[in-house]
Design a protein around this motif. Structure first.
Motif, PDB file in Angstrom:
ATOM      1  N   UNK A 160       2.541  17.322  -4.809  1.00 34.04           N
ATOM      2  CA  UNK A 160       3.619  16.379  -5.128  1.00 34.04           C
ATOM      3  C   UNK A 160       3.097  14.940  -5.122  1.00 34.04           C
ATOM      4  N   UNK A 161       2.312  14.609  -4.105  1.00 34.78           N
ATOM      5  CA  UNK A 161       1.750  13.258  -4.022  1.00 34.78           C
ATOM      6  C   UNK A 161       0.874  12.961  -5.233  1.00 34.78           C
ATOM      7  N   UNK A 162       0.018  13.936  -5.581  1.00 30.70           N
ATOM      8  CA  UNK A 162      -0.959  13.737  -6.656  1.00 30.70           C
ATOM      9  C   UNK A 162      -0.308  13.720  -8.032  1.00 30.70           C
ATOM     10  N   UNK A 163       0.600  14.629  -8.275  1.00 24.60           N
ATOM     11  CA  UNK A 163       1.126  14.814  -9.626  1.00 24.60           C
ATOM     12  C   UNK A 163       2.399  14.029  -9.925  1.00 24.60           C
ATOM     13  N   UNK A 164       3.121  13.609  -8.862  1.00 24.66           N
ATOM     14  CA  UNK A 164       4.387  12.902  -9.095  1.00 24.66           C
ATOM     15  C   UNK A 164       4.404  11.503  -8.484  1.00 24.66           C
TER      16      UNK A 164
ATOM     17  N   UNK B   4       0.847  -1.195   0.000  1.00 23.43           N
ATOM     18  CA  UNK B   4       0.000   0.000   0.000  1.00 23.43           C
ATOM     19  C   UNK B   4       0.878   1.240   0.000  1.00 23.43           C
ATOM     20  N   UNK B   5       0.608   2.149  -0.930  1.00 29.25           N
ATOM     21  CA  UNK B   5       1.321   3.423  -0.994  1.00 29.25           C
ATOM     22  C   UNK B   5       0.709   4.393   0.023  1.00 29.25           C
TER      23      UNK B   5
ATOM     24  N   UNK C  47      -5.605   8.764  -6.775  1.00 27.12           N
ATOM     25  CA  UNK C  47      -5.202   7.358  -6.753  1.00 27.12           C
ATOM     26  C   UNK C  47      -6.198   6.486  -7.506  1.00 27.12           C
ATOM     27  N   UNK C  48      -7.465   6.750  -7.292  1.00 24.30           N
ATOM     28  CA  UNK C  48      -8.487   5.968  -7.997  1.00 24.30           C
ATOM     29  C   UNK C  48      -8.375   6.149  -9.514  1.00 24.30           C
ATOM     30  N   UNK C  49      -8.101   7.377  -9.935  1.00 25.35           N
ATOM     31  CA  UNK C  49      -7.982   7.627 -11.378  1.00 25.35           C
ATOM     32  C   UNK C  49      -6.804   6.873 -11.990  1.00 25.35           C
ATOM     33  N   UNK C  50      -5.826   6.525 -11.163  1.00 24.90           N
ATOM     34  CA  UNK C  50      -4.663   5.759 -11.630  1.00 24.90           C
ATOM     35  C   UNK C  50      -4.827   4.263 -11.395  1.00 24.90           C
TER      36      UNK C  50
ATOM     37  N   UNK D 241       1.920   4.010  -9.777  1.00 27.30           N
ATOM     38  CA  UNK D 241       1.015   3.280 -10.664  1.00 27.30           C
ATOM     39  C   UNK D 241       1.728   2.781 -11.921  1.00 27.30           C
ATOM     40  N   UNK D 242       2.559   3.616 -12.512  1.00 31.06           N
ATOM     41  CA  UNK D 242       3.249   3.219 -13.745  1.00 31.06           C
ATOM     42  C   UNK D 242       4.170   2.033 -13.529  1.00 31.06           C
ATOM     43  N   UNK D 243       4.752   1.953 -12.338  1.00 32.09           N
ATOM     44  CA  UNK D 243       5.665   0.846 -12.039  1.00 32.09           C
ATOM     45  C   UNK D 243       4.941  -0.355 -11.441  1.00 32.09           C
ATOM     46  N   UNK D 244       3.644  -0.188 -11.142  1.00 32.03           N
ATOM     47  CA  UNK D 244       2.859  -1.287 -10.580  1.00 32.03           C
ATOM     48  C   UNK D 244       3.334  -1.721  -9.212  1.00 32.03           C
TER      49      UNK D 244
END
Length: 416
Positions: free
Chosen positions: A202-206, A181-182, A241-244, A212-215
């Protein structure tokens, strides 16, 4: 294909209905006084009364028979809320709290979560991995076959990703299912003192996109609390987070009712954790929304706080899970037997309700309810042998572990 037959066990297991058990069903447990299980390639093929199981045609082709010797057999524990990826203990803060210091006061001094952040950022990978593995191994010996581990002691992108990679590595190495869990929104790092919205950016945009990209994580969590992240900031993080594609969790209303439980209900998160100060109206709202309440009695015990109103939550129809909250500051324990005992003796759950809370409902809280958490056909053969007649031994024989043997997918992974 390896087929095993486990006989002569006093089997107790929740009965899965496809969703977390709540209300009158919170204690829905089946008992086979002399039970047996047939396991093929790690999955349960047949389970029930031994006499009936032995009549099943599949039991005529057995590669190995294991006598459970009359021990109590229950599903492996699912510890659905831990922070066990850290380097240094915070024993001195425990003493400070005993002497009257407040948790948020310690945090403002740069202690608490932020002290763990400093040591995690400075530690080499090998040290962080070794300490986390040590905690997971201790949990395994105490009966935990599935566990969730959060990040949250990095509070910068590189360090958070490093924690999640180490947690993922542990899941590949240990005989446990490990859910990452992140929790980048665990506290406000000192670099952003006075600028919480900038850190949320920072949390939201980076951070979230990188995770998510790294799974690297299955869920995203946020500490919604006075002096940490308010409900509006927590909503931003969780909606991102949900959107990702991440599942949602929330640390809600641990010290103050700041609307965390209401937010959990509105977003229909998978689980809301702590809930010591949540209002009855918001508990009802979570129950209607299908949120699982994860209660952490070892933390209330350690902090000498009032326990979450578990009995009332059950009456209101909120599905309850329990977990250790294993962390270096406010609840340093890997012991689900200890948490089980606290939930019965100090929170008012029945033995059967506590069994469901520590297995099946906890499995649903980490998205694995169809895979683990009960001893039923098609699920993993993750189970424990307890030195007792029933799961009551977990609360009755206090201060010790009654776990005799631990099995993961039908394979022995610990024996005392």
């Amino acid at each position: 294909m390896i087929r095993k037959l486990f006989t002569n066990g006093r089997i107790f297991s929740p009965l899965d209905q496809g969703t977390p058990l709540a209300g009158e069903l919170q204690g829905r447990v089946i008992h086979f006084p002399r039970g047996a299980m047939c396991v093929c390639n790690g999955l349960i093929e047949v389970v029930g009364n031994e006499e009936e199981v032995l009549k099943n045609p599949v039991c005529r082709r057995i590669d190995l028979e294991v006598d459970c010797r009359g021990y109590c057999v229950i599903p492996g524990f699912v510890d659905c809320h831990t922070h066990m990826c850290f380097v240094k203990r915070r024993e001195e803060e425990f003493v400070q709290r005993l002497e009257g210091a407040d948790y948020l006061e310690i945090l403002r001094r740069g202690g608490g979560i932020l002290s763990s952040v400093r040591t995690v950022r400075e530690a080499p990978d090998a040290e962080l991995h070794a300490m986390t593995r040590r905690h997971a191994r201790a949990a395994l010996q105490l009966g935990t076959t599935t566990l969730e581990i959060k990040s949250g002691y990095g509070l910068e992108t590189a360090s958070e990703l490093r924690m999640l990679r180490i947690i993922g590595q542990l899941g590949r190495e240990m005989p446990q299912d490990v859910v990452a869990t992140f929790l980048g929104a665990h506290a406000l790092p000192w670099e952003f003192t006075g600028n919480p919205d900038d850190y949320v950016d920072l949390v939201v945009h980076e951070m979230i996109p990188a995770v998510a990209k790294e799974g690297l994580a299955r869920f995203c969590d946020v500490f919604c609390e006075r002096g940490v992240f308010d409900a509006g900031q927590s909503r931003r993080i969780l909606e991102s987070a949900r959107s990702w594609g991440l599942g949602l969790k929330i640390h809600a209303d641990e010290l103050h009712d700041v609307g965390g439980a209401a937010l959990a209900a509105d977003l229909r998160v998978t689980s809301a954790e702590h809930l010591l100060r949540s209002s009855e109206a918001n508990i009802r709202a979570m129950a209607r929304a299908g949120v699982t309440g994860v209660l952490l009695p070892a933390t209330a015990y350690s902090m000498r706080k009032e326990y979450a109103p578990a009995r009332r939550m059950v009456e209101l129809g909120l599905p309850i899970a329990i977990a250790t909250d294993c962390n270096p500051g406010t609840g340093y324990t890997e012991s689900m037997p200890f948490v089980f005992g606290l939930s019965v003796l100090n929170m008012g759950l029945s033995i059967r309700e506590a069994l469901v809370a520590s297995t099946l409902n906890a499995a649903y809280a980490v998205g694995l309810g169809r895979k683990v958490g009960s001893l039923e056909v098609g699920k993993q053969a993750d189970f424990l042998l307890l030195d007792g007649d029933s799961p009551a031994i977990l609360a009755y024989h206090a201060g010790v572990s009654p776990v005799v043997e631990v099995y993961k997918q039908g394979e022995p992974v610990y024996s005392c």
